[in-house]
Design a protein around this motif. Structure first.
Motif, PDB file in Angstrom:
ATOM      1  N   UNK A 171       0.841  -1.206  -0.175  1.00 35.04           N
ATOM      2  CA  UNK A 171       0.338  -0.063   0.100  1.00 35.04           C
ATOM      3  C   UNK A 171       0.900   1.258   0.159  1.00 35.04           C
ATOM      4  N   UNK A 172       2.311   0.995   0.284  1.00 38.14           N
ATOM      5  CA  UNK A 172       3.077   2.438   0.146  1.00 38.14           C
ATOM      6  C   UNK A 172       3.101   3.029  -1.207  1.00 38.14           C
ATOM      7  N   UNK A 173       3.375   4.262  -0.946  1.00 35.68           N
ATOM      8  CA  UNK A 173       3.189   5.088  -2.168  1.00 35.68           C
ATOM      9  C   UNK A 173       4.689   5.159  -3.011  1.00 35.68           C
ATOM     10  N   UNK A 174       5.456   4.360  -2.453  1.00 41.31           N
ATOM     11  CA  UNK A 174       6.580   3.663  -3.393  1.00 41.31           C
ATOM     12  C   UNK A 174       6.254   3.373  -4.789  1.00 41.31           C
ATOM     13  N   UNK A 175       5.084   2.759  -4.635  1.00 37.96           N
ATOM     14  CA  UNK A 175       4.305   2.081  -5.939  1.00 37.96           C
ATOM     15  C   UNK A 175       4.306   3.252  -7.047  1.00 37.96           C
ATOM     16  N   UNK A 176       4.032   4.346  -6.860  1.00 38.96           N
ATOM     17  CA  UNK A 176       3.768   5.559  -7.681  1.00 38.96           C
ATOM     18  C   UNK A 176       4.905   5.667  -8.614  1.00 38.96           C
ATOM     19  N   UNK A 177       6.092   5.092  -8.120  1.00 43.43           N
ATOM     20  CA  UNK A 177       7.377   5.160  -9.103  1.00 43.43           C
ATOM     21  C   UNK A 177       7.057   4.645 -10.282  1.00 43.43           C
ATOM     22  N   UNK A 178       6.307   3.572 -10.621  1.00 42.98           N
ATOM     23  CA  UNK A 178       6.057   3.011 -11.832  1.00 42.98           C
ATOM     24  C   UNK A 178       4.880   3.412 -12.467  1.00 42.98           C
ATOM     25  N   UNK A 179       4.194   3.985 -11.587  1.00 45.11           N
ATOM     26  CA  UNK A 179       2.845   4.609 -12.282  1.00 45.11           C
ATOM     27  C   UNK A 179       3.472   5.834 -13.049  1.00 45.11           C
ATOM     28  N   UNK A 180       4.467   6.542 -12.583  1.00 43.59           N
ATOM     29  CA  UNK A 180       5.025   7.564 -13.190  1.00 43.59           C
ATOM     30  C   UNK A 180       5.863   7.390 -14.451  1.00 43.59           C
ATOM     31  N   UNK A 181       6.405   5.924 -14.311  1.00 42.69           N
ATOM     32  CA  UNK A 181       7.086   5.477 -15.592  1.00 42.69           C
ATOM     33  C   UNK A 181       6.146   5.224 -16.595  1.00 42.69           C
ATOM     34  N   UNK A 182       4.823   4.627 -16.303  1.00 42.89           N
ATOM     35  CA  UNK A 182       4.048   4.328 -17.155  1.00 42.89           C
ATOM     36  C   UNK A 182       3.506   5.692 -17.892  1.00 42.89           C
ATOM     37  N   UNK A 183       3.219   6.687 -16.771  1.00 46.20           N
ATOM     38  CA  UNK A 183       2.951   8.151 -17.554  1.00 46.20           C
ATOM     39  C   UNK A 183       3.832   8.594 -18.378  1.00 46.20           C
ATOM     40  N   UNK A 184       5.195   8.317 -18.190  1.00 47.56           N
ATOM     41  CA  UNK A 184       6.319   9.040 -18.966  1.00 47.56           C
ATOM     42  C   UNK A 184       5.879   8.469 -20.551  1.00 47.56           C
ATOM     43  N   UNK A 185       5.609   7.073 -20.637  1.00 44.18           N
ATOM     44  CA  UNK A 185       5.075   6.541 -21.768  1.00 44.18           C
ATOM     45  C   UNK A 185       4.089   7.246 -22.468  1.00 44.18           C
ATOM     46  N   UNK A 186       3.154   7.501 -21.685  1.00 43.97           N
ATOM     47  CA  UNK A 186       1.921   8.343 -22.233  1.00 43.97           C
ATOM     48  C   UNK A 186       2.314   9.641 -22.512  1.00 43.97           C
ATOM     49  N   UNK A 187       3.206  10.171 -21.960  1.00 45.17           N
ATOM     50  CA  UNK A 187       3.712  11.485 -22.247  1.00 45.17           C
ATOM     51  C   UNK A 187       4.344  11.553 -23.517  1.00 45.17           C
ATOM     52  N   UNK A 188       4.927  10.642 -23.861  1.00 49.32           N
ATOM     53  CA  UNK A 188       5.649  10.306 -25.280  1.00 49.32           C
ATOM     54  C   UNK A 188       4.564  10.435 -26.396  1.00 49.32           C
ATOM     55  N   UNK A 189       3.695   9.603 -26.027  1.00 42.14           N
ATOM     56  CA  UNK A 189       2.568   9.867 -27.051  1.00 42.14           C
ATOM     57  C   UNK A 189       1.895  11.051 -27.334  1.00 42.14           C
ATOM     58  N   UNK A 190       1.396  11.711 -26.026  1.00 45.11           N
ATOM     59  CA  UNK A 190       0.949  13.049 -26.222  1.00 45.11           C
ATOM     60  C   UNK A 190       2.047  14.242 -26.954  1.00 45.11           C
TER      61      UNK A 190
END
Ligand code: EPS
Length: 389
Positions: free
Chosen positions: A132-151
């Motif tokens: 449940x730790x917010x450490x998990x947001x690291x890879x959500x940001x990684x996925x978001x970085x891929x999305x940002x490439x598309x944008x």
């Protein structure tokens, strides 16, 4: 597109598998690392951020710098893992081993600890808090970085900033362009555009830290250049604003979300809320104002998307709050060894990532899924149709 994440906060690594990213998109580790580094900054973080230096390994779905259309696997190692190899080990340990005996039996108020333990039947709440730790947001940001490439390929710009921390509001948010907003906030320790408010926010964080307490705040994400009509009014699960709202509230410690003037709309007449429609040959249809934050009827209006999320103060406190030990049922004062006093600046980067994901996903679904070149062509066509309509 969709993605799953896996990994515990003090386990070996965090992983995400991203499915459905169009083929032909330029994607390099540096695009992702840049975003990971932005998330790690921010005044008010605890000692853990000095241990970690997040760097991605791309393990599938990319060849010679371009996406293949196949699943993309991204991995970020936890440097702290080396201190936790026994406590978080995969292999069984003898039941009298120190690490097995040392159970977390004292739930922290405001965390997932107690509900998660009851739900999954864990007598050691480490089994809950590690995930449940917010450490998990690291890879959500990684996925978001891929999305940002598309944008980025579609000429869509996105930025985020902090508009409030611990009751200190950013008063001056009159940026002239998204580039200016980005330039200023990337240099700010609290990701705030207003230099005066920045100082007060930092003082508020210092004060909270001194008291052993924590503070929350409000972050804002802005997306410019999204074509008209992304999302849909025809079904609840196709409304893009609803998807963005869910994504924001899914970020650890986020409790609410608003678009444009948001909750202020409840206090105004309709004539002071809705945005008048105007037209010119150069721009096509636009709105005189953007109080609705870029959405009407679950679809984009072509105006900037403006979405804010509220983050509660982090519940891991040095200052103890009362709780109950699940073994003894005795009351105790919950206290901890290590925590952040404020993670709002980092959370604004996470918010940016999850909004980028939702917008990119909606566009990929709507404008052709498989190839980035066709998606670019279809979006360009839509922009032209909207202008000529
Ligand atoms: C977190 C607790 C802290 C934070 C962590 C989120 O970690 P630790 O328990 O190891 O001190 O540092 O955030 C991160 C590790 C990160 O990368 O953002 C929590 O309980 O949510």
């Amino acid at each position: 597109m969709r993605y799953l994440t896996a990994g515990e906060s003090h386990g070996p690594q965090l992983t995400t598998i991203i499915e459905g990213v169009p083929a032909g998109l330029t994607l390099l580790a540096e695009h992702i690392n840049e975003e990971l580094a932005r998330r790690q900054k921010g005044y008010g973080r605890g000692r853990r951020m000095q241990i970690e230096k997040d760097e991605v390994k791309i393990l599938s779905g990319v060849r010679h710098g371009k996406t293949l259309g196949s699943p993309i696997t991204l991995v970020v190692e936890n440097r702290d893992w080396k201190h936790w190899t026994n406590i978080m080990g995969i292999e069984p340990l003898a039941s009298d081993t120190e690490e097995v005996k040392r159970k977390v039996t004292r739930p922290r108020p405001g965390h997932a600890d107690l509900n998660g333990a009851i739900k999954y039947g864990h007598r050691d709440m480490r089994n809950v808090l590690e995930r449940s730790s917010a450490r998990e947001t690291t890879v959500r940001v990684a996925a978001g970085a891929v999305a940002k490439r598309i944008l980025s390929e579609l000429g869509i710009r996105i930025a985020s900033h902090v508009v409030e921390i611990g009751g200190v509001k950013a008063e001056n948010t009159a940026y002239t362009s998204l580039e200016e907003l980005q330039r200023v906030t990337e240099q700010s320790p609290v990701r705030c555009f207003d230099a005066e408010a920045e100082k007060k926010m930092m003082a508020a964080i210092d004060e909270a830290k001194e008291k052993g307490d924590s503070i929350g705040g409000i972050v804002e994400v802005i997306v410019e250049g999204v074509p008209v009509g992304v999302g849909s009014y025809v079904h609840y699960d196709r409304k893009l604003d609803a998807k963005i709202a869910a994504a924001i509230v899914s970020i650890n410690a986020f409790k609410g979300v608003e678009f444009g003037i948001g909750f202020e709309a409840a206090r105004r007449f309709g004539s002071e809320v809705h945005d008048e429609i105007i037209w010119s040959k150069e721009t096509g249809y636009t709105r005189k104002t953007n109080r609705l934050g870029g959405f009407e009827g679950g679809m984009t209006t072509g105006m900037p998307i403006v979405v804010r999320g509220v983050m509660k103060p982090i519940p891991t406190l040095y200052k103890p709050l009362m709780s109950v030990d699940i073994e003894t049922k005795e009351p105790f004062a919950a206290s901890i060894e290590r925590s952040d006093s404020c993670a709002v600046p980092a959370a604004s980067v996470v918010a940016e990532a999850v909004v980028a994901w939702e917008v990119a996903n909606a566009i990929v679904e709507q404008f052709g899924q498989d190839r980035i070149d066709l998606i670019i062509e279809n979006v360009e066509n839509m922009r032209r149709y909207a202008k000529e309509f």
